[in-house]
Design a protein around this motif. Structure first.
Motif: not given
Ligand code: SAM
Length: 239
Positions: A87-88, A114, A132-133, A136-139
């Protein structure tokens, strides 16, 4: 080490996990990787794993039932091992966290997609959250591979060179110095003489100096946490 990964996209893992050092680690029995498709645990006819957020706002949220179903079927209810959500919003991953994870015999990684997972997963199933930083990644799949890679290379025997990981950047809090390989001269650029001298003590001293100088140059913040010896300070100040 056993790692169970829960994801909607298990197919993205093998191309990376089944290559090079991670492949060797699996073949050697150092890493036992379990990939679980959360969709397989959705009990409705269409195997739905996401739904609209309460309160509106767009995007989709990963449903709690398939995630609980997947994790509890594979790991038992409640799971007796750490269940880590990528999670971000989690604590930021670094070499120390990688080192802690590398000492665990078994942990699970949960990959979001999502807008993320239903909050009840976070509150009642997950035991830790790792980012990991600050982006925001897609997943969570890439993040999970980053975490597994960094932890596995610290397992004794995972790397070809036994002390390879011990000299890496961040292992001792410093950045590693430069590397060179053959040829000794390339386009007029030469390899430092000391590295060709065969004098191991001198080489070790040069490497320590390069690591200290490189860290001071690029990441002076890291030096704040270092207990530098007199000799280190002398190396830092000399050319
Ligand atoms: N809406 C969420 C928020 O603003 O915190 C972001 C969701 S992101 C598009 C979708 C998924 O990508 C997250 O649930 C997580 O599992 C993963 N993810 C995104 N960025 C990440 C990061 N920096 N480190 C680890 N996982 C990340």
């Amino acid at each position: 080490m056993r790692v169970d990964v829960f994801t909607l996209f298990p197919e993205v893992f093998p191309p990376y996990m089944d290559s090079s050092i991670l492949k060797r680690a699996q073949e050697a029995g150092l890493l036992d990787l379990g990939l679980h498709n959360i969709r397989d645990y959705a009990t409705d006819k269409h195997h739905v794993t996401d739904d609209e957020p309460y309160g509106g706002g767009g995007g989709m949220v990963m449903k709690a039932e398939p995630i609980f179903g997947a994790v509890e079927t594979v790991l038992g209810a409640p799971p007796q091992i750490p269940v880590i959500l990528l999670s971000p919003q989690g604590r930021v991953f670094d070499q120390r966290v990688a080192s802690d994870l590398s000492r665990l015999p078994h942990f699970a990684l949960l990959c979001g997609r999502y807008e993320g997972v239903d909050e009840r997963v976070r509150e009642h199933l997950v035991t830790d959250e790792i980012s990991i930083g600050d982006y925001v990644l897609t997943g969570g799949e890439l993040a999970a591979m980053v975490v597994i890679d960094a932890a596995v290379r610290l397992l004794p025997g995972a790397l070809g060179a036994e002390n390879g990981a011990a000299n890496d950047s961040h292992a001792s809090g410093l950045l590693e110095g430069p590397h060179y390989t053959r040829p000794p001269e390339f386009r007029g650029w030469t390899v430092p003489e000391v590295l060709k001298s065969g004098d191991h003590a001198k080489i070790a001293c040069w490497r320590r100096q390069q690591a200290l100088k490189r860290t001071a140059e690029r990441r002076p913040d890291l030096l704040d946490n270092q207990d530098l010896s007199e000799e280190d300070r002398r190396l830092l100040d000399s050319d």
